[in-house]
Scaffold this active site. Structure first.
Site: not given
Length: 553
Positions: A34, A258, A268
């Protein structure tokens, strides 16, 4: 890595698919960031995995920007993401955007409405959440769930035309309000956002949610293996449901663990806070876990890829010690970085019996690990700079550096003996006086003396001034995410020390941004983009040894 290793579970799935002729043996992956921030090292693992799988199995990888939220997205982030991927050593097949498919997704939504599988909701987000029930109690339908197909089609078209305000209506999938998976309890597919989109402008005021856009984008592109992180496991049934009900290409989702690093944060939202509130200088601050920050700090693409390979592909989340990343860059720079001398906390050293005005040229090896690196010339004179910590007026036992009556070797030069000091009014040493042994020159020592210590130096008359930024870990807590209170309370106050006037070999004035060196006995450093022709700026990449290894042990 060169040694043979067993297949990870995703590679095994792909090899089984190829052997069974699934998708005619074709492999097409995608990396779908994104564009609402800069990529961090966690994304690097996903990049290395997706592009690496395609390379290994003669496939391709698409770069697809998940640009479904116009409020948070910007072309600045798009550009930075592309730069980071290329810097890591990869090239995508097609550059695509979820917004490329907005028309197609709208038609998909209309199709689901016509099938009685989607409806326009009037309830607020809070009311929707309350009506979904709990994991142990089923949800209750809102009045909108019983709307007719015709009414839903009309309302959805009016949503598209902009007749309603933000939050006034949503489009929900009609699935199962009693499902044990909360994601299947009539999830929102579209929401209203009257916001300018960085690519589609003001064409749309309704935007698809991630869960609706993602699987359909994969399907439109005929992605064979959609690889994502473990938190998307509960989303997979919804991913499959949309594809099944729309009867489109059956992309399939696979999940891996992850990359989580200690002593940092990789949310983020939190990284944006650090930037916005000036805890760091920007997204590329060398203390940040962003790819651009690591690059500016002096990390190489190979060291980051090496970390991702060492960590491997797992099915269970775990915390990786940032020391492993530091090991990867140390291992590489030990082989590749030229050695130079830089004095970060200088004190003047005068060799009283060395002829004043005489300048001698000394030969120094650039890299003992690489014979092809050659050598360089150092200028030696009677006045030098050495590190303040390399002299003690009252040295303890086993202090193998310089002090009154103590001998030490100057790297690539002579053995010297400490004699006396000069101090200022506050008692600080300003000048150290020493004598040298003329017959002790490196490479031709006839002094017969053996010393245990060697220190680095630069000639005062020839030294160049440099700014050195000594970076350390941004957080003093091993897991700032797990601490009570504000994560910013655990920022390491000593994460940056700026040395305005260090002295370095004059040849370093020609160094270019990105060049990497080992400052002897000090660590590995890289040239920062802030450097100018008049003043070079160095960032410390990493220490020579793991200075944190025994902390809290």
């Amino acid at each position: 890595m060169s040694e043979e290793r067993s297949l990870n579970f995703i590679e095994q799935i792909i090899e089984d698919d190829i052997a069974n002729g699934v998708n005619d043996g074709r492999v097409l992956t995608r990396f779908p960031p994104e564009p609402n921030g800069y990529l961090h090292i966690g994304h690097a693992k996903s990049i290395v995995l997706n592009f690496g799988l395609a390379q290994k199995y003669n496939g391709k990888t698409n770069l697809r920007f998940d640009d479904t939220n116009p409020v948070t997205e910007d072309t600045e982030y798009v550009d930075s993401i592309k730069e980071d991927i290329r810097w890591l050593g990869f090239e995508w097949d097609k550059e695509l955007y979820a917004s490329d498919y907005f028309d197609q997704m709208y038609e998909f939504a209309v199709e689901l409405i016509k099938k009685g599988l989607a409806y326009v909701e009037d309830a607020t987000s809070e009311q929707i959440a309350a009506s979904k029930g709990t994991p142990t109690t089923p949800g209750t339908p809102t009045p909108a769930r019983s709307r007719s197909v015709e009414e839903n089609l009309d309302l959805f078209e009016r949503m598209r035309k902009g007749e309603f305000k933000d939050g006034e209506k949503t489009l929900r999938a009609k699935i199962d309000l009693a499902s044990p998976n909360m994601h299947m309890r009539d999830p929102i597919m579209y929401r209203i956002k009257h916001a300018h989109h960085h690519r589609t402008g003001d064409k749309w005021c309704i935007y698809p949610m991630y869960d609706f856009a993602h699987g359909q984008s994969d399907s439109i592109e005929n992605i064979t293996h959609s690889v994502c992180t473990l938190e998307f496991i509960p989303h997979r049934p919804l991913y499959d449901w949309f594809i099944k009900e729309l009867e489109i290409f059956p992309s399939h989702q696979y999940e891996f663990a992850r990359l989580n690093l200690n002593y940092t944060v990789m949310s983020k939202r939190k990284l944006k806070q650090l930037v916005a509130e000036n805890y760091v200088s920007g997204w590329d601050d060398p203390r940040m876990p962003t790819i651009s920050g690591l690059r500016r700090r002096g990390y190489t693409a190979a060291s980051i890829r090496g970390l991702c390979e060492r960590v491997g592909v797992q099915k269970r989340d775990n915390m990786i010690d940032v020391g492993l990343l530091e090991f990867c860059i140390r291992e590489e720079l030990n082989r590749t970085a030229n050695r130079v001398m830089a004095v970060l906390d200088p004190v003047k050293l005068v060799i009283t019996n060395y002829p004043e005005g005489q300048v001698e040229e000394m030969t120094a090896e650039n890299n003992p690990e690489d014979a092809s690196a050659g050598s360089r010339t150092l200028h030696f004179s009677n006045t030098l700079y050495i590190e303040r910590e390399d002299f003690m007026e009252e040295p303890p036992k086993k202090f193998f550096r310089l002090g009154p009556g103590l001998h030490v070797r100057l790297k690539n030069a002579y053995i010297i003996k400490g004699e006396s000091v000069e101090k200022d009014a506050d008692g600080n040493i300003t000048t150290i006086y020493a004598t040298y042994l003329p017959e002790s020159k490196s490479g031709g020592d006839h002094s017969g003396m053996t010393v245990k210590g060697t220190i680095h130096w630069v000639s005062a008359a020839h030294a160049a001034t440099a700014e050195v930024r000594v970076y350390d870990r941004l957080f003093k807590s091993e897991n700032p995410n797990a601490e009570e209170g504000d994560f910013k309370d655990f920022i390491n106050p000593d994460s940056l020390q700026v040395i305005k006037e260090a002295y370095v070999e004059p040849g370093l004035l020609k160094a270019q941004p990105g060049d990497r060196f080992q400052f002897m006995r000090k660590g590995y450093f890289t040239v920062d983009p802030d450097s100018t022709a008049e003043k070079v700026v160095f960032n410390r990449t990493v220490t020579l040894k793991d200075a944190w290894a025994k902390v809290n042990k």
